[in-house]
Design a protein around this motif. Structure first.
Motif, mmCIF file in Angstrom:
data_model
loop_
_atom_site.group_PDB
_atom_site.id
_atom_site.type_symbol
_atom_site.label_atom_id
_atom_site.label_comp_id
_atom_site.label_asym_id
_atom_site.label_seq_id
_atom_site.Cartn_x
_atom_site.Cartn_y
_atom_site.Cartn_z
ATOM 1 N N GLU A 168 1.092 -0.934 -0.121
ATOM 2 C CA GLU A 168 0.079 0.001 -0.091
ATOM 3 C C GLU A 168 0.552 1.083 -0.034
ATOM 4 O O GLU A 168 0.426 2.436 -0.439
ATOM 5 C CB GLU A 168 -0.649 0.292 1.236
ATOM 6 C CG GLU A 168 -2.004 1.324 1.219
ATOM 7 C CD GLU A 168 -2.974 0.870 2.303
ATOM 8 O OE1 GLU A 168 -3.645 1.615 2.100
ATOM 9 O OE2 GLU A 168 -2.779 -0.408 3.252
ATOM 10 N N PHE A 196 -3.778 -0.164 -7.537
ATOM 11 C CA PHE A 196 -4.410 -0.276 -5.942
ATOM 12 C C PHE A 196 -3.589 -1.818 -5.146
ATOM 13 O O PHE A 196 -2.096 -2.366 -5.945
ATOM 14 C CB PHE A 196 -5.672 -1.502 -6.227
ATOM 15 C CG PHE A 196 -5.551 -2.873 -6.887
ATOM 16 C CD1 PHE A 196 -5.317 -3.891 -6.193
ATOM 17 C CD2 PHE A 196 -5.161 -3.270 -8.175
ATOM 18 C CE1 PHE A 196 -5.661 -5.118 -6.279
ATOM 19 C CE2 PHE A 196 -5.339 -4.496 -9.252
ATOM 20 C CZ PHE A 196 -5.216 -5.539 -7.665
ATOM 21 N N THR A 199 -4.890 -4.791 1.540
ATOM 22 C CA THR A 199 -4.273 -4.420 2.641
ATOM 23 C C THR A 199 -5.355 -5.539 3.638
ATOM 24 O O THR A 199 -6.138 -6.729 2.671
ATOM 25 C CB THR A 199 -5.404 -3.304 3.102
ATOM 26 O OG1 THR A 199 -7.243 -3.465 2.909
ATOM 27 C CG2 THR A 199 -5.250 -1.657 1.759
ATOM 28 N N PHE A 203 -10.851 -2.722 4.785
ATOM 29 C CA PHE A 203 -10.783 -2.414 3.363
ATOM 30 C C PHE A 203 -10.303 -4.027 3.070
ATOM 31 O O PHE A 203 -8.478 -4.275 3.117
ATOM 32 C CB PHE A 203 -10.591 -1.392 2.486
ATOM 33 C CG PHE A 203 -10.999 -0.295 3.468
ATOM 34 C CD1 PHE A 203 -12.109 -0.091 2.625
ATOM 35 C CD2 PHE A 203 -10.491 0.547 4.333
ATOM 36 C CE1 PHE A 203 -12.616 1.238 3.173
ATOM 37 C CE2 PHE A 203 -11.468 1.062 4.776
ATOM 38 C CZ PHE A 203 -12.316 1.691 4.335
ATOM 39 N N SER A 206 -6.905 -0.769 -1.202
ATOM 40 C CA SER A 206 -6.888 0.714 -1.286
ATOM 41 C C SER A 206 -6.024 0.565 -3.360
ATOM 42 O O SER A 206 -5.742 0.296 -3.849
ATOM 43 C CB SER A 206 -5.936 1.066 0.079
ATOM 44 O OG SER A 206 -6.009 2.412 -0.178
ATOM 45 N N ARG A 247 -11.051 0.975 -0.558
ATOM 46 C CA ARG A 247 -10.669 2.385 -0.192
ATOM 47 C C ARG A 247 -9.843 3.062 -1.120
ATOM 48 O O ARG A 247 -9.275 2.561 -2.032
ATOM 49 C CB ARG A 247 -10.122 2.249 0.498
ATOM 50 C CG ARG A 247 -10.120 3.979 1.527
ATOM 51 C CD ARG A 247 -9.188 3.603 2.772
ATOM 52 N NE ARG A 247 -8.093 3.013 2.635
ATOM 53 C CZ ARG A 247 -6.602 2.441 3.929
ATOM 54 N NH1 ARG A 247 -7.352 3.113 5.097
ATOM 55 N NH2 ARG A 247 -5.651 1.383 4.347
ATOM 56 N N GLN A 248 -10.601 4.470 -1.554
ATOM 57 C CA GLN A 248 -10.082 5.642 -2.656
ATOM 58 C C GLN A 248 -10.099 6.547 -2.299
ATOM 59 O O GLN A 248 -10.730 7.099 -1.075
ATOM 60 C CB GLN A 248 -10.888 4.914 -3.993
ATOM 61 C CG GLN A 248 -10.899 5.645 -5.079
ATOM 62 C CD GLN A 248 -10.609 5.424 -6.153
ATOM 63 O OE1 GLN A 248 -11.859 5.026 -6.711
ATOM 64 N NE2 GLN A 248 -10.598 6.441 -7.249
ATOM 65 N N ALA A 250 -7.652 8.411 -0.532
ATOM 66 C CA ALA A 250 -6.450 8.366 0.496
ATOM 67 C C ALA A 250 -5.130 9.410 -0.325
ATOM 68 O O ALA A 250 -4.688 9.838 0.904
ATOM 69 C CB ALA A 250 -6.217 6.939 1.237
ATOM 70 N N TRP A 251 -4.532 8.632 -1.176
ATOM 71 C CA TRP A 251 -3.061 9.159 -1.217
ATOM 72 C C TRP A 251 -3.034 10.702 -2.894
ATOM 73 O O TRP A 251 -2.077 10.177 -2.548
ATOM 74 C CB TRP A 251 -2.789 7.847 -1.991
ATOM 75 C CG TRP A 251 -2.374 6.373 -1.202
ATOM 76 C CD1 TRP A 251 -3.694 5.494 -1.203
ATOM 77 C CD2 TRP A 251 -1.858 6.062 -0.387
ATOM 78 N NE1 TRP A 251 -2.762 4.875 -0.182
ATOM 79 C CE2 TRP A 251 -1.903 5.418 0.811
ATOM 80 C CE3 TRP A 251 -1.267 7.292 0.575
ATOM 81 C CZ2 TRP A 251 -1.061 4.593 1.500
ATOM 82 C CZ3 TRP A 251 -0.517 6.808 1.328
ATOM 83 C CH2 TRP A 251 -0.383 4.995 2.368
ATOM 84 N N PRO A 257 -10.793 10.100 1.537
ATOM 85 C CA PRO A 257 -11.062 8.751 1.575
ATOM 86 C C PRO A 257 -12.707 9.108 0.907
ATOM 87 O O PRO A 257 -13.601 8.926 1.465
ATOM 88 C CB PRO A 257 -10.419 8.704 2.998
ATOM 89 C CG PRO A 257 -9.692 9.620 3.177
ATOM 90 C CD PRO A 257 -9.990 10.880 2.904
ATOM 91 N N ARG A 259 -15.519 5.285 0.441
ATOM 92 C CA ARG A 259 -15.606 3.992 0.786
ATOM 93 C C ARG A 259 -16.412 3.515 0.049
ATOM 94 O O ARG A 259 -17.300 3.667 -0.129
ATOM 95 C CB ARG A 259 -16.260 4.115 2.851
ATOM 96 C CG ARG A 259 -17.038 2.624 2.693
ATOM 97 C CD ARG A 259 -17.671 2.992 4.193
ATOM 98 N NE ARG A 259 -18.052 2.047 4.656
ATOM 99 C CZ ARG A 259 -17.101 1.121 5.564
ATOM 100 N NH1 ARG A 259 -16.072 2.208 6.350
ATOM 101 N NH2 ARG A 259 -17.664 0.317 6.300
#
Length: 290
Positions: A168, A196, A199, A203, A206, A247-248, A250-251, A257, A259
């Motif tokens: 991740e 991706f 994790t 989730f 990610s 999850r998408q 977050a970066w 973030p 869900r």
């Protein structure tokens, strides 16, 4: 004439994050050129236009700032959540008419779920001429040691290039070449890349989404990509749960973030025959455009 655009955050995680989409209600009188102009002015990755339908609950048309696309996950969730909150559609089921056919919609409180098709896969042996796994990795600044499997293309209505990273942490260090990602996406007839890592917590994976060919460098939640990813996790990695969380966002910079819930459906032989992807949405603001 002023047009009201509702900005709705789809796939929120509680009261935070999510991916904003524009939603224009009662869009029957708007031409395609007017819809494109409004989407460009809104400037979000997608804007959904809601019209009356003779064959479904509503007709939905989706425009990025640069072009119309057949489907959009987060704008579908945004539109149906807003319609449900205003009492314009009633659950537990509805449907959408798009330029690519009809899809069922399931409504659960403040969440909406959209139907997707059984997955199709394209592996490197069948890649388009001039495209290779090495080219895909180079367009992200990656080397082969950083991926857990060769890239492949997966579609459940829209196609996406899936790239499976080993960790991740590698998501944060990507160096995407947007021009190359756009060129590879065009070669596959894909929306873009869904990169991706699996994790070990709540989730299943990610992810980050890049779709520069459609004017989207990166977005916070992509329901039409989460569906193919969930199928890949089941079919290629042996993840057995029928309900997966993705999850998408977050970066991203700044982070947002999101869900995304994917529920797989199986035939009697245990093969995926369809799925529903969805989540919750919240109205963030409204704007008026001339």
């Amino acid at each position: 004439m002023a047009h009201t655009v509702n900005i709705v955050n789809a796939f929120v995680d509680g009261d935070q994050g999510g991916n904003p989409a524009g939603v224009v209600l009662e869009a029957d009188a708007l031409s395609a050129q007017e819809k494109q102009r409004i989407a460009q002015l809104v400037g979000l990755s997608e804007t959904a236009f809601v019209s009356r339908s003779q064959v479904a609950g509503v007709k939905l048309e989706f425009f990025t700032p640069t072009r119309q696309i057949a489907h959009c996950g987060h704008a579908t969730i945004a539109a149906f959540a807003l319609l449900a909150q205003r009492g314009l559609v009633r659950g537990p089921e509805s449907s959408k008419e798009t330029i690519d056919g009809l899809r069922r919609i399931v409504l659960r409180g403040e969440a909406a779920f959209m139907e997707q098709l059984a997955p199709s896969y394209v592996d490197e042996a069948d890649f388009a001429p001039g495209v290779s796994g090495a080219r895909i990795l180079a367009s992200l600044g990656l080397d082969p040691a950083q991926v857990a499997a060769p890239p492949c293309v997966v579609g459940t209505g829209n196609r996406f290039v899936l790239v499976h990273l080993r960790t991740e942490a590698l998501l944060a260090g990507l160096a995407p070449d947007m021009a190359e990602i756009a060129a590879v996406s065009v070669a596959f007839g894909a929306i873009g890349y869904y990169v991706f890592a699996t994790t070990g917590g709540e989730f299943a994976a990610s992810a980050r989404m890049f779709a520069p060919h459609y004017g989207i460098e990166e977005e916070a939640a992509t329901g039409m990509a989460a569906g193919p990813l969930a199928c890949y996790l089941h079919d290629r990695l042996g993840v057995s749960q029928p309900r997966l969380l993705i999850r998408q966002g977050a970066w991203m910079s700044p982070p947002s973030p999101s869900r995304i819930v994917v529920e797989l459906q199986f035939d009697d032989a245990g093969r995926i025959e369809g799925l529903y992807a969805g989540g919750a949405a919240r109205l963030a603001s409204t704007v008026s455009l001339m």
